[in-house]
Design a protein around this motif. Structure first.
Motif, PDB file in Angstrom:
ATOM      1  N   HIS A   1       0.864  -1.174   0.000  1.00  8.03           N
ATOM      2  CA  HIS A   1       0.000   0.000   0.000  1.00  8.03           C
ATOM      3  C   HIS A   1       0.903   1.227   0.000  1.00  8.03           C
ATOM      4  O   HIS A   1       1.770   1.357   0.866  1.00  8.03           O
ATOM      5  CB  HIS A   1      -0.891   0.012   1.246  1.00  8.03           C
ATOM      6  CG  HIS A   1      -1.706  -1.237   1.384  1.00  8.03           C
ATOM      7  ND1 HIS A   1      -2.974  -1.343   0.893  1.00  8.03           N
ATOM      8  CD2 HIS A   1      -1.402  -2.437   1.933  1.00  8.03           C
ATOM      9  CE1 HIS A   1      -3.433  -2.547   1.149  1.00  8.03           C
ATOM     10  NE2 HIS A   1      -2.495  -3.238   1.781  1.00  8.03           N
ATOM     11  N   VAL A   2       0.731   2.097  -0.965  1.00 10.08           N
ATOM     12  CA  VAL A   2       1.488   3.341  -1.051  1.00 10.08           C
ATOM     13  C   VAL A   2       0.484   4.467  -0.840  1.00 10.08           C
ATOM     14  O   VAL A   2      -0.414   4.671  -1.656  1.00 10.08           O
ATOM     15  CB  VAL A   2       2.184   3.486  -2.416  1.00 10.08           C
ATOM     16  CG1 VAL A   2       2.946   4.799  -2.490  1.00 10.08           C
ATOM     17  CG2 VAL A   2       3.114   2.308  -2.663  1.00 10.08           C
ATOM     18  N   ILE A   3       0.614   5.177   0.270  1.00 13.80           N
ATOM     19  CA  ILE A   3      -0.334   6.224   0.637  1.00 13.80           C
ATOM     20  C   ILE A   3       0.361   7.569   0.522  1.00 13.80           C
ATOM     21  O   ILE A   3       1.366   7.819   1.189  1.00 13.80           O
ATOM     22  CB  ILE A   3      -0.845   6.016   2.082  1.00 13.80           C
ATOM     23  CG1 ILE A   3      -1.463   4.617   2.206  1.00 13.80           C
ATOM     24  CG2 ILE A   3      -1.826   7.111   2.462  1.00 13.80           C
ATOM     25  CD1 ILE A   3      -1.677   4.171   3.633  1.00 13.80           C
ATOM     26  N   CYS A   4      -0.157   8.415  -0.354  1.00 17.86           N
ATOM     27  CA  CYS A   4       0.394   9.768  -0.491  1.00 17.86           C
ATOM     28  C   CYS A   4       0.109  10.549   0.779  1.00 17.86           C
ATOM     29  O   CYS A   4      -0.982  10.474   1.339  1.00 17.86           O
ATOM     30  CB  CYS A   4      -0.253  10.487  -1.676  1.00 17.86           C
ATOM     31  SG  CYS A   4       0.130   9.762  -3.257  1.00 17.86           S
ATOM     32  N   ARG A   5       1.093  11.308   1.226  1.00 16.40           N
ATOM     33  CA  ARG A   5       0.930  12.122   2.433  1.00 16.40           C
ATOM     34  C   ARG A   5       1.195  13.579   2.084  1.00 16.40           C
ATOM     35  O   ARG A   5       2.092  13.891   1.290  1.00 16.40           O
ATOM     36  CB  ARG A   5       1.902  11.646   3.513  1.00 16.40           C
ATOM     37  CG  ARG A   5       1.756  10.169   3.878  1.00 16.40           C
ATOM     38  CD  ARG A   5       0.378   9.820   4.448  1.00 16.40           C
ATOM     39  NE  ARG A   5       0.083  10.541   5.648  1.00 16.40           N
ATOM     40  CZ  ARG A   5       0.398  10.142   6.890  1.00 16.40           C
ATOM     41  NH1 ARG A   5       1.015   8.996   7.061  1.00 16.40           N
ATOM     42  NH2 ARG A   5       0.103  10.884   7.933  1.00 16.40           N
ATOM     43  N   PHE A   6       0.415  14.469   2.698  1.00 19.55           N
ATOM     44  CA  PHE A   6       0.483  15.896   2.396  1.00 19.55           C
ATOM     45  C   PHE A   6       0.676  16.691   3.681  1.00 19.55           C
ATOM     46  O   PHE A   6       0.180  16.300   4.743  1.00 19.55           O
ATOM     47  CB  PHE A   6      -0.798  16.331   1.678  1.00 19.55           C
ATOM     48  CG  PHE A   6      -1.016  15.572   0.396  1.00 19.55           C
ATOM     49  CD1 PHE A   6      -0.450  16.015  -0.781  1.00 19.55           C
ATOM     50  CD2 PHE A   6      -1.744  14.392   0.382  1.00 19.55           C
ATOM     51  CE1 PHE A   6      -0.620  15.306  -1.958  1.00 19.55           C
ATOM     52  CE2 PHE A   6      -1.923  13.678  -0.790  1.00 19.55           C
ATOM     53  CZ  PHE A   6      -1.359  14.134  -1.960  1.00 19.55           C
ATOM     54  N   GLU A   7       1.405  17.778   3.598  1.00 23.00           N
ATOM     55  CA  GLU A   7       1.757  18.559   4.786  1.00 23.00           C
ATOM     56  C   GLU A   7       0.546  19.134   5.508  1.00 23.00           C
ATOM     57  O   GLU A   7       0.604  19.369   6.711  1.00 23.00           O
ATOM     58  CB  GLU A   7       2.726  19.668   4.404  1.00 23.00           C
ATOM     59  CG  GLU A   7       4.088  19.121   4.002  1.00 23.00           C
ATOM     60  CD  GLU A   7       5.064  20.194   3.570  1.00 23.00           C
ATOM     61  OE1 GLU A   7       4.676  21.379   3.521  1.00 23.00           O
ATOM     62  OE2 GLU A   7       6.208  19.837   3.277  1.00 23.00           O
TER      63      GLU A   7
ATOM     64  N   PRO B   1      -4.408  16.177   8.620  1.00 13.69           N
ATOM     65  CA  PRO B   1      -4.429  16.095  10.094  1.00 13.69           C
ATOM     66  C   PRO B   1      -3.381  15.173  10.706  1.00 13.69           C
ATOM     67  O   PRO B   1      -2.929  15.414  11.811  1.00 13.69           O
ATOM     68  CB  PRO B   1      -5.836  15.570  10.404  1.00 13.69           C
ATOM     69  CG  PRO B   1      -6.642  15.892   9.205  1.00 13.69           C
ATOM     70  CD  PRO B   1      -5.700  15.866   8.039  1.00 13.69           C
ATOM     71  N   GLN B   2      -2.985  14.109  10.004  1.00 12.11           N
ATOM     72  CA  GLN B   2      -2.038  13.141  10.576  1.00 12.11           C
ATOM     73  C   GLN B   2      -0.609  13.335  10.073  1.00 12.11           C
ATOM     74  O   GLN B   2       0.195  12.414  10.117  1.00 12.11           O
ATOM     75  CB  GLN B   2      -2.515  11.716  10.262  1.00 12.11           C
ATOM     76  CG  GLN B   2      -3.880  11.383  10.816  1.00 12.11           C
ATOM     77  CD  GLN B   2      -3.931  11.473  12.325  1.00 12.11           C
ATOM     78  OE1 GLN B   2      -2.965  11.199  13.011  1.00 12.11           O
ATOM     79  NE2 GLN B   2      -5.070  11.877  12.848  1.00 12.11           N
ATOM     80  N   THR B   3      -0.269  14.529   9.611  1.00 12.38           N
ATOM     81  CA  THR B   3       1.085  14.803   9.115  1.00 12.38           C
ATOM     82  C   THR B   3       2.125  14.412  10.161  1.00 12.38           C
ATOM     83  O   THR B   3       1.973  14.714  11.347  1.00 12.38           O
ATOM     84  CB  THR B   3       1.241  16.295   8.775  1.00 12.38           C
ATOM     85  OG1 THR B   3       0.364  16.599   7.695  1.00 12.38           O
ATOM     86  CG2 THR B   3       2.655  16.624   8.362  1.00 12.38           C
ATOM     87  N   GLY B   4       3.157  13.718   9.731  1.00 15.61           N
ATOM     88  CA  GLY B   4       4.247  13.332  10.614  1.00 15.61           C
ATOM     89  C   GLY B   4       3.995  12.063  11.389  1.00 15.61           C
ATOM     90  O   GLY B   4       4.848  11.625  12.152  1.00 15.61           O
TER      91      GLY B   4
END
Length: 64
Positions: free
Chosen positions: A43-49, A52-55
């Motif tokens: 599973h590759v989940i893109c994360r954005f700054e 709510p769950q950044t970091g």
């Protein structure tokens, strides 16, 4: 396992159009690890700054 780097490179190229700040990678292995269909996938989940769950890691991402 030898193709893991290539798989990640292809996934990154595929989602580049969304301009993620980072990625969270999930890979369930074995029944106890949550694998229900016994084949290789990740599973590759893109994360954005600004999310709510950044970091935070996969466990925080999925459980909240």
């Amino acid at each position: 396992m030898g193709d893991l780097g290539e798989m990640l490179a292809q996934a990154r190229a595929h989602v580049a159009q969304f301009h993620p700040a980072g990625f969270t990678i999930g890979w369930n292995v074995g029944e106890a690890g949550g694998q229900h269909v016994f084949h290789a996938h990740m599973h590759v989940i893109c994360r954005f700054e600004d999310e709510p769950q950044t970091g935070r890691g996969l466990r925080d991402f999925v459980l909240r």
